[in-house]
Design an enzyme around this catalytic site. Structure first.
Site, mmCIF file in Angstrom:
data_model
loop_
_atom_site.group_PDB
_atom_site.id
_atom_site.type_symbol
_atom_site.label_atom_id
_atom_site.label_comp_id
_atom_site.label_asym_id
_atom_site.label_seq_id
_atom_site.Cartn_x
_atom_site.Cartn_y
_atom_site.Cartn_z
ATOM 1 N N MET A 10 99.038 77.596 41.222
ATOM 2 C CA MET A 10 97.965 79.234 40.652
ATOM 3 C C MET A 10 97.325 78.351 39.863
ATOM 4 O O MET A 10 95.938 78.448 39.868
ATOM 5 C CB MET A 10 98.729 80.449 40.608
ATOM 6 C CG MET A 10 97.177 81.668 40.668
ATOM 7 S SD MET A 10 97.827 82.901 40.151
ATOM 8 C CE MET A 10 98.412 83.518 41.766
ATOM 9 N N ARG A 49 73.494 79.611 65.445
ATOM 10 C CA ARG A 49 73.712 79.437 64.439
ATOM 11 C C ARG A 49 72.751 81.078 64.134
ATOM 12 O O ARG A 49 73.406 82.098 63.956
ATOM 13 C CB ARG A 49 74.025 78.673 63.294
ATOM 14 C CG ARG A 49 75.279 79.221 62.135
ATOM 15 C CD ARG A 49 74.927 77.892 61.382
ATOM 16 N NE ARG A 49 73.784 77.966 60.510
ATOM 17 C CZ ARG A 49 74.476 77.242 59.252
ATOM 18 N NH1 ARG A 49 74.801 76.932 58.719
ATOM 19 N NH2 ARG A 49 73.089 77.171 58.932
ATOM 20 N N LYS A 69 71.300 78.758 46.910
ATOM 21 C CA LYS A 69 71.983 80.045 47.803
ATOM 22 C C LYS A 69 73.585 79.832 47.090
ATOM 23 O O LYS A 69 74.019 78.888 46.603
ATOM 24 C CB LYS A 69 72.107 79.803 49.175
ATOM 25 C CG LYS A 69 72.731 78.057 50.028
ATOM 26 C CD LYS A 69 72.539 78.445 51.373
ATOM 27 C CE LYS A 69 73.309 77.522 52.339
ATOM 28 N NZ LYS A 69 72.687 76.207 52.918
ATOM 29 N N TYR A 104 107.039 73.315 43.011
ATOM 30 C CA TYR A 104 107.748 74.144 44.189
ATOM 31 C C TYR A 104 108.131 73.830 44.819
ATOM 32 O O TYR A 104 107.505 72.338 45.729
ATOM 33 C CB TYR A 104 106.776 75.496 44.454
ATOM 34 C CG TYR A 104 105.809 76.065 43.233
ATOM 35 C CD1 TYR A 104 107.308 77.471 42.936
ATOM 36 C CD2 TYR A 104 105.287 76.549 43.115
ATOM 37 C CE1 TYR A 104 106.503 79.036 41.821
ATOM 38 C CE2 TYR A 104 104.464 77.458 42.293
ATOM 39 C CZ TYR A 104 105.682 78.909 42.285
ATOM 40 O OH TYR A 104 105.341 79.560 41.459
HETATM 41 C C1 LIG Z 1 72.033 75.734 53.383
HETATM 42 C C2 LIG Z 1 71.110 75.151 54.191
HETATM 43 C C3 LIG Z 1 70.271 74.077 53.508
HETATM 44 C C4 LIG Z 1 70.705 73.383 52.796
HETATM 45 O O1 LIG Z 1 71.427 71.671 53.692
HETATM 46 P P1 LIG Z 1 72.466 71.268 52.873
HETATM 47 O O2 LIG Z 1 73.142 70.354 53.683
HETATM 48 O O3 LIG Z 1 73.197 71.580 51.538
HETATM 49 O O4 LIG Z 1 71.296 69.868 52.084
HETATM 50 C C5 LIG Z 1 68.895 73.957 54.566
HETATM 51 N N1 LIG Z 1 68.389 74.628 55.537
HETATM 52 C C6 LIG Z 1 69.149 75.876 55.880
HETATM 53 C C7 LIG Z 1 69.001 76.607 57.004
HETATM 54 C C8 LIG Z 1 70.377 75.539 55.193
HETATM 55 O O5 LIG Z 1 71.861 77.458 55.935
#
Ligand SMILES: *Cc1c(COP(=O)(O)O)cnc(C)c1O
Length: 344
Positions: free
Chosen positions: A290, A128, A33, A242
């Site tokens: 930046m 979640r 992802k 800055y």
């Molecule tokens: C992002 C995610 C993973 C992978 O998690 P990592 O901690 O990066 O290994 C696996 N399962 C779900 C549901 C996730 O959202």
């Protein structure tokens, strides 16, 4: 060259996947992802598929469509957000497997795409994604009659092996899936490292593939070298950057390097941050701006042409600590201005 070079070691990604598969001893999927945590989902997935990975996960159907174009038919692509309104064409067209998160998604899926493969996501306490236990008990028989390909849940505290939440979620997952003859998956990277009781039929690592904690034995994947634009001498009492936030305590040589918060090197990365040169640490001084960061190179011999922020001498997680965040956020924030190169 005035932009920084981000080198991504695809051989190390493959090695990390193999090492996690060796630990898990069950099917090991790859979570790609967010463009494979910023490292290029197409290249990462192609290499993992060539190494034998047969199952991939993305967050959204759109990512799945792009991944299918890259991988072609064959590998399975799961979608964590499930079947969202308007996704049916993408799911069918790209042969994606949505991880159904609610009764609503279930109804939407069987109505739009009867017979199309899907998985089920259950909530075991993270609150979640996934069906709540009450929702699941109402839907269970109907859902199972549709032959789901997977039942999964996600651990909230797996990066802390001693956290009692891990065992609690595992017990709940066992209770919710008792007597169910469908492949199960509970663990991402953290859970994969918690032992075989957490592996079930498949594990789903993401960050560990990319060299991040909690996979302490991961091979480093990312190297970030940032060119020095200029070096100046400052006298005791002169200030840098800055808000005059750093004052030279001694005569110093300050290198200005060509990357900043617009490149994902977040401004919170202030006090205590270092860069390296041939393995030698040099302190970041003054505010991150930046496009620029200033570094005290007084103790280096000669004038470096570039300094390294991430690499063999300091990891993504070390840099995350400088900024009070986690490696995941540093990886996914790495900006579009870098010259990216991939090694195999
Ligand atoms: C992002 C995610 C993973 C992978 O998690 P990592 O901690 O990066 O290994 C696996 N399962 C779900 C549901 C996730 O959202």
């Amino acid at each position: 060259m005035s932009t920084a070079t981000l080198t991504i070691d695809l051989g190390a990604v493959v090695a990390n996947w193999r090492a996690l598969a060796q630990i898990a001893q069950v099917e090991t999927a790859a979570v790609v992802k967010a463009d494979a945590y910023g490292l290029d989902a197409a290249r990462v997935s192609q290499h993992l598929a060539a190494a034998g990975a047969r199952r991939f996960f993305v967050a959204a159907a759109e990512e799945g469509v792009a991944l299918r174009r890259t991988l072609g038919p064959g590998p399975r692509i799961g979608v964590f957000s499930g079947h969202m309104a308007g996704d049916a064409e993408k799911i069918a067209g790209a042969d994606l497997e949505p991880m159904i998160n609610s009764v609503d998604q279930m109804l939407r899926h069987v109505e739009a795409l009867p017979g199309h493969p899907f998985g089920l996501q259950l909530d075991t306490g993270m609150n979640r994604l996934g069906m709540e236990p009450a929702e699941w008990s109402a839907l269970r028989d109907i859902a199972l009659a549709q032959n789901p390909t997977l039942i999964m849940s996600h651990l909230a505290c797996a990066d802390d092996p001693d956290h009692p939440m891990n065992a609690r979620q595992r017990r709940m997952f066992d209770d919710l899936t008792q007597g169910v003859d469908v492949p199960r998956s509970l663990s991402a990277t953290g859970g994969t490292l918690l032992g075989s009781a957490f592996h079930y039929d498949m594990v789903r690592p993401g960050v560990g593939l990319y060299g991040g904690l909690p996979f302490v034995d991961a091979q480093p994947v990312v190297t970030l070298d940032i060119p020095v634009i200029q070096i100046r001498e400052v006298t005791t009492g002169e200030t840098v950057g800055y808000a005059n936030s750093w004052t030279a305590p001694r005569p110093a040589r300050i290198a200005t390097v060509s990357a900043g918060y617009a490149d994902g090197l977040i401004r919170a990365m202030g006090d205590g941050a270092t860069m390296t040169h041939s393995g030698r640490k040099v302190p970041v001084v003054g505010r991150v701006s930046m496009d620029l960061i200033t570094v005290d190179v007084t103790d280096l011999e000669g004038n470096p042409e570039s300094l390294q922020l991430i690499g063999a001498h300091q990891s993504v997680d070390t840099v995350a600590e400088f900024a009070g965040t986690i490696g995941y956020e540093i990886l996914t924030a790495l900006g579009s201005r870098y010259t990216r190169t991939w090694k195999t």
